[in-house]
Every structure is written in C-alpha cells, then in structure tokens.
Design a protein around this motif. Structure first.
Motif, PDB file in Angstrom:
ATOM      1  N   MET A   1       0.814  -1.194   0.000  1.00 45.71           N
ATOM      2  CA  MET A   1       0.000   0.000   0.000  1.00 45.71           C
ATOM      3  C   MET A   1       0.846   1.242   0.000  1.00 45.71           C
ATOM      4  O   MET A   1       1.959   1.249   0.445  1.00 45.71           O
ATOM      5  CB  MET A   1      -0.905  -0.002   1.240  1.00 45.71           C
ATOM      6  N   ARG A   2       0.250   2.324  -0.467  1.00 44.67           N
ATOM      7  CA  ARG A   2       1.001   3.546  -0.595  1.00 44.67           C
ATOM      8  C   ARG A   2       0.825   4.415   0.620  1.00 44.67           C
ATOM      9  O   ARG A   2       0.174   4.046   1.580  1.00 44.67           O
ATOM     10  CB  ARG A   2       0.494   4.289  -1.842  1.00 44.67           C
ATOM     11  N   HIS A   3       1.421   5.648   0.585  1.00 39.64           N
ATOM     12  CA  HIS A   3       1.218   6.587   1.671  1.00 39.64           C
ATOM     13  C   HIS A   3      -0.257   6.876   1.811  1.00 39.64           C
ATOM     14  O   HIS A   3      -1.050   6.667   0.908  1.00 39.64           O
ATOM     15  CB  HIS A   3       1.978   7.896   1.405  1.00 39.64           C
ATOM     16  N   GLU A  74       5.748  -8.542  -1.405  1.00 39.73           N
ATOM     17  CA  GLU A  74       4.746  -9.170  -0.553  1.00 39.73           C
ATOM     18  C   GLU A  74       5.024  -8.787   0.889  1.00 39.73           C
ATOM     19  O   GLU A  74       6.164  -8.518   1.270  1.00 39.73           O
ATOM     20  CB  GLU A  74       4.775 -10.700  -0.694  1.00 39.73           C
ATOM     21  N   GLY A  75       3.990  -8.745   1.692  1.00 38.95           N
ATOM     22  CA  GLY A  75       4.179  -8.395   3.090  1.00 38.95           C
ATOM     23  C   GLY A  75       2.946  -8.654   3.931  1.00 38.95           C
ATOM     24  O   GLY A  75       1.916  -9.108   3.441  1.00 38.95           O
ATOM     25  N   ARG A  76       3.078  -8.355   5.227  1.00 36.64           N
ATOM     26  CA  ARG A  76       1.986  -8.523   6.184  1.00 36.64           C
ATOM     27  C   ARG A  76       1.335  -7.173   6.461  1.00 36.64           C
ATOM     28  O   ARG A  76       1.978  -6.121   6.351  1.00 36.64           O
ATOM     29  CB  ARG A  76       2.511  -9.093   7.505  1.00 36.64           C
ATOM     30  N   MET A  91       1.864  -1.834   7.848  1.00 35.33           N
ATOM     31  CA  MET A  91       2.308  -2.752   6.811  1.00 35.33           C
ATOM     32  C   MET A  91       3.792  -3.031   6.969  1.00 35.33           C
ATOM     33  O   MET A  91       4.591  -2.097   7.153  1.00 35.33           O
ATOM     34  CB  MET A  91       2.036  -2.164   5.432  1.00 35.33           C
ATOM     35  N   GLU A  92       4.151  -4.300   6.924  1.00 33.47           N
ATOM     36  CA  GLU A  92       5.542  -4.723   7.001  1.00 33.47           C
ATOM     37  C   GLU A  92       6.004  -5.113   5.600  1.00 33.47           C
ATOM     38  O   GLU A  92       5.507  -6.078   5.013  1.00 33.47           O
ATOM     39  CB  GLU A  92       5.687  -5.914   7.948  1.00 33.47           C
ATOM     40  N   MET A  93       6.947  -4.342   5.066  1.00 26.25           N
ATOM     41  CA  MET A  93       7.432  -4.580   3.712  1.00 26.25           C
ATOM     42  C   MET A  93       8.869  -5.073   3.767  1.00 26.25           C
ATOM     43  O   MET A  93       9.780  -4.309   4.124  1.00 26.25           O
ATOM     44  CB  MET A  93       7.339  -3.295   2.885  1.00 26.25           C
ATOM     45  N   PRO A  94       9.098  -6.354   3.469  1.00 28.99           N
ATOM     46  CA  PRO A  94      10.448  -6.911   3.505  1.00 28.99           C
ATOM     47  C   PRO A  94      11.430  -6.088   2.685  1.00 28.99           C
ATOM     48  O   PRO A  94      11.165  -5.748   1.536  1.00 28.99           O
ATOM     49  CB  PRO A  94      10.256  -8.320   2.916  1.00 28.99           C
ATOM     50  N   GLY A  95      12.549  -5.755   3.298  1.00 33.27           N
ATOM     51  CA  GLY A  95      13.569  -4.989   2.612  1.00 33.27           C
ATOM     52  C   GLY A  95      13.330  -3.498   2.599  1.00 33.27           C
ATOM     53  O   GLY A  95      14.206  -2.726   2.195  1.00 33.27           O
ATOM     54  N   VAL A 111       3.788   7.454   8.320  1.00 32.54           N
ATOM     55  CA  VAL A 111       5.191   7.283   8.685  1.00 32.54           C
ATOM     56  C   VAL A 111       5.750   6.103   7.911  1.00 32.54           C
ATOM     57  O   VAL A 111       5.128   5.034   7.859  1.00 32.54           O
ATOM     58  CB  VAL A 111       5.358   7.027  10.194  1.00 32.54           C
ATOM     59  N   GLY A 112       6.909   6.279   7.290  1.00 34.65           N
ATOM     60  CA  GLY A 112       7.511   5.193   6.542  1.00 34.65           C
ATOM     61  C   GLY A 112       8.946   5.494   6.197  1.00 34.65           C
ATOM     62  O   GLY A 112       9.513   6.497   6.626  1.00 34.65           O
ATOM     63  N   PRO A 113       9.570   4.615   5.407  1.00 35.59           N
ATOM     64  CA  PRO A 113      10.977   4.791   5.035  1.00 35.59           C
ATOM     65  C   PRO A 113      11.253   6.116   4.338  1.00 35.59           C
ATOM     66  O   PRO A 113      12.377   6.622   4.381  1.00 35.59           O
ATOM     67  CB  PRO A 113      11.234   3.610   4.090  1.00 35.59           C
ATOM     68  N   MET A 114      10.231   6.704   3.696  1.00 35.27           N
ATOM     69  CA  MET A 114      10.418   7.958   2.979  1.00 35.27           C
ATOM     70  C   MET A 114      10.191   9.176   3.854  1.00 35.27           C
ATOM     71  O   MET A 114      10.267  10.313   3.379  1.00 35.27           O
ATOM     72  CB  MET A 114       9.489   8.005   1.762  1.00 35.27           C
ATOM     73  N   GLY A 115       9.892   8.959   5.150  1.00 33.50           N
ATOM     74  CA  GLY A 115       9.691  10.089   6.044  1.00 33.50           C
ATOM     75  C   GLY A 115       8.310  10.119   6.653  1.00 33.50           C
ATOM     76  O   GLY A 115       7.585   9.119   6.662  1.00 33.50           O
ATOM     77  N   THR A 116       7.913  11.278   7.180  1.00 28.56           N
ATOM     78  CA  THR A 116       6.625  11.441   7.852  1.00 28.56           C
ATOM     79  C   THR A 116       5.788  12.484   7.120  1.00 28.56           C
ATOM     80  O   THR A 116       6.315  13.348   6.411  1.00 28.56           O
ATOM     81  CB  THR A 116       6.813  11.887   9.310  1.00 28.56           C
ATOM     82  N   GLN A 117       4.485  12.379   7.321  1.00 27.44           N
ATOM     83  CA  GLN A 117       3.566  13.307   6.677  1.00 27.44           C
ATOM     84  C   GLN A 117       2.358  13.529   7.573  1.00 27.44           C
ATOM     85  O   GLN A 117       1.791  12.576   8.127  1.00 27.44           O
ATOM     86  CB  GLN A 117       3.110  12.770   5.320  1.00 27.44           C
TER      87      GLN A 117
END
Length: 259
Positions: A1-3, A74-76, A91-95, A111-117
């Motif tokens: 899923m996306r932001h 794929e992820g949980r 969402m847990e995204m492997p890698g 919140v994610g690897p690309m930052g916060t919003q």
C-alpha cells in the motif's frame, strides 16, 4: 500500500466495507431499468446486516497479507479501527521496513521509510469523512447527492453503478451486484499533492464469520499499479486507545507547529 494520501479509501474499506453480510433476498430490479440510488443503497445496507447491526459492530482488527505482483513485493498488514472515526494501518514490507498510516479523529498521518507526513486541507477532510463509521451504511448526511448512473459489469459481475458526491466535493462510485446487492467494486477520486488520484477496488471471495459475510480478497488498481489484499482474520472487540495515538515523530511535528 502507498502513503495515506493514496490509501484513504483503504482505510474506509477496512473500517467499513469489509463488514458485509449475507446477500439480500429482495427482488433484483428489472433488466433495462435503472433503480433508484436510495433503493440500491438500502438493499446494500440490508445485505450487510442492517444499519443497526453494522453501526453496533464496534472496534475491529483485520490481519492479512498484501502483494504487488508486478514489483515482486509481498508483506503482512494489520488494520485496526474504532468508532466513530479512528483507524490505523500497519504494513511490514520486507527490505523496506514498516509503513504506518492513521487517523485519530483529528490528525491524519503517515510514517515510513520515505519520512513522515501530516495531512491537511482537502486530504484531511477526505480522510475524516471516509473514516466516519456511518460511511459503512452510506449515510445521506455525508453526501451532497447520490445517483444511479448505469448498469455495467465490474469484476466479471453485472452491477449498478452509483455516483456519490461527498460534502467535501470529492466523488466516488459504488458498483452493487445486480444479483446479491453486495459491493462488487468502487472507484474513488481523491486529492493529493500530485493532483486528483483515482483508485479502483474490486471485492470478492465473500465468507461468513461471526454472522457476517466479508470480502476476503480486495484488488486495488492505482496509477497503473495493482495491489492484492488477502484477509486472513477479522476480530470484533475492543482496541486500546493507545493504538490510535500518532507516533512520536508525528506528535513532535504537531507540537512544533510544522506542516
């Protein structure tokens, strides 16, 4: 899923639309005619258990998997929601790590690897109205207008397409099965920093759990990408308030007055 700006409809889908029950027994409208939108919505609400039953379901926890076949991802995933309008997606995204989105009734965040919003303006309004518990029964108070626009086919099934104009000015379409009255698909257009984004969702594999029949498979298509969501379990019951609190990184931005 996306932001979260591309996932508002998913928040609504899992907070509301996944609670779908046995097909209605009412007679399907005659072929060649377009039934009144209010009649289709009423049939749908009956099919998902009736207004009182749906709105009294309370908090829920959805657990499952997601995949983006074209990208080999794929992820949980887990979605928790609680009335009147709180929701959180993890969402847990492997890698890639963990991506989280939430709405605590006031603040919508990601919140994610690309930052916060932190969402504001039209994006925040769209999250707020879609997360409202009464969106599950398509309560008229949320919309400026509701209209049946055509009989068509989506997800391989004949359905009636109903156009909803939300109070925010946003537009969405539901496609209700001609045979059962259940939701076959919907199309949602929402604001984003890149302009209006349209997402199409298809619902299938309905199963009965705890007196409800739910679509256990959701296929989302947006900007040429496809994502498949498979629901493994949905538990009704209390969800701690702490699960809806924005994380520290979001709270610091709010307290510091940063956009």
């Amino acid at each position: 899923m996306r932001h979260i700006r591309c996932r508002r409809s998913q928040l609504a889908a899992f907070a509301a639309l996944l609670i779908s029950t046995v097909p209605a027994t009412a007679q399907s409208p005659a072929a060649g005619s377009l039934p009144d939108a209010d009649e289709l919505v009423a049939r749908y609400v009956d099919a998902i258990g009736g207004r009182d039953r749906v709105l009294s379901a309370g908090a829920s926890r959805v657990v499952g998997t997601f995949s983006m076949p074209a990208m080999g991802i794929e992820g949980r995933m887990e979605v928790v929601s609680a009335p009147p309008n709180r929701v959180r997606v993890r969402m847990e995204m492997p890698g890639m790590g963990t991506i989280e989105n939430g709405f605590d009734g006031k603040v919508a965040w990601a919140v994610g690897p690309m930052g916060t919003q932190v969402l504001e303006g039209a994006e925040l309004q769209a999250v707020s109205e879609e997360a409202d518990v009464v969106a599950a029964v398509r309560d008229r108070s949320l919309f400026e207008s509701v209209e049946t626009v055509e009989r068509t086919e989506m997800n391989g099934e004949a359905c009636y397409k109903v156009k909803f104009v939300w109070k925010s000015g946003n537009t969405s379409f539901d496609c209700y099965s001609v045979e059962s009255g259940l939701l076959v698909a919907n199309i949602i257009s929402r604001p984003s920093p890149q302009g209006t984004v349209e997402m199409e969702q298809h619902y299938s594999n309905y199963e009965e759990h705890d007196g409800f029949v739910r679509p256990m498979r959701v296929v989302q298509r947006i900007m040429g990408q496809e994502q498949v969501i498979t629901i493994e379990s949905l538990t009704l019951g209390d969800v701690p308030d702490s699960e809806f609190e924005p994380p520290a990184s979001i709270r610091s931005r709010i307290d510091g007055g940063k956009p």
